[in-house]
Motif scaffolding. Structure first.
Motif, short mmCIF file in Angstrom:
data_model
loop_
_atom_site.label_atom_id
_atom_site.label_comp_id
_atom_site.label_asym_id
_atom_site.label_seq_id
_atom_site.Cartn_x
_atom_site.Cartn_y
_atom_site.Cartn_z
N ASN A 95 -3.05 -1.41 -5.00
CA ASN A 95 -2.43 -1.45 -3.77
C ASN A 95 -2.60 -2.59 -2.94
OD1 ASN A 95 -1.54 1.60 -2.87
ND2 ASN A 95 -3.58 1.68 -4.23
N ILE A 117 -12.07 5.43 -1.19
CA ILE A 117 -11.13 4.47 -2.11
C ILE A 117 -12.17 3.89 -3.21
CG2 ILE A 117 -9.38 3.96 -0.60
CD1 ILE A 117 -11.06 1.31 -0.03
N GLN A 136 -8.27 1.22 -7.08
CA GLN A 136 -7.40 1.26 -5.78
C GLN A 136 -6.93 0.27 -5.16
OE1 GLN A 136 -9.19 4.89 -4.29
NE2 GLN A 136 -7.36 6.27 -4.73
N CYS A 185 0.91 -1.13 -0.14
CA CYS A 185 0.10 0.15 0.06
C CYS A 185 0.86 1.43 -0.05
CB CYS A 185 -0.99 -0.06 1.18
SG CYS A 185 -2.04 -1.44 1.09
N PHE A 238 -2.45 5.90 -0.46
CA PHE A 238 -3.39 5.33 -0.29
C PHE A 238 -3.91 4.81 0.96
CE2 PHE A 238 -4.94 0.84 0.30
CZ PHE A 238 -5.91 0.74 -0.41
#
Length: 92
Positions: free
Chosen positions: A82, A74, A78, A47, A51
């Motif tokens: 991540n 989020i 994403q 991550c 993020f």
């Protein structure tokens, strides 16, 4: 991005305020639990700091399936970039 989704047997659903990842039974529960713990502690390598700033919490949802809920501002994309970039740890 599409490659990661194919490597990890999981379904990702984006809702308002959170994203849920439902993992296949083929992934050992302890692998997911360990990864969630790393994400909760901020010690995971997958991550990005940007993020993490948008995350309120990582939690395992008590369910018959192995489901992880990531709360925050989020998107599904994403999460794929991540959290699911930890794929080498999660893919058997």
């Amino acid at each position: 991005m599409g490659v990661l989704a194919k490597q990890i047997p999981a379904q990702i659903v984006e809702q308002k305020g959170y994203v849920e990842i439902t993992f296949s039974d083929s992934i050992p529960r302890e692998l997911i639990e360990n990864q969630v713990q790393e994400c909760q502690n901020g010690t995971c390598k997958c991550c990005t700091p940007t993020f993490r700033e948008n995350i309120e919490s990582f939690e395992i949802v008590p369910d018959e399936k192995l489901k992880v809920r990531v709360k925050g501002e989020i998107t599904k994309e994403q999460i794929m970039e991540n959290v699911l970039s930890c794929a080498p740890k999660l893919v058997l």
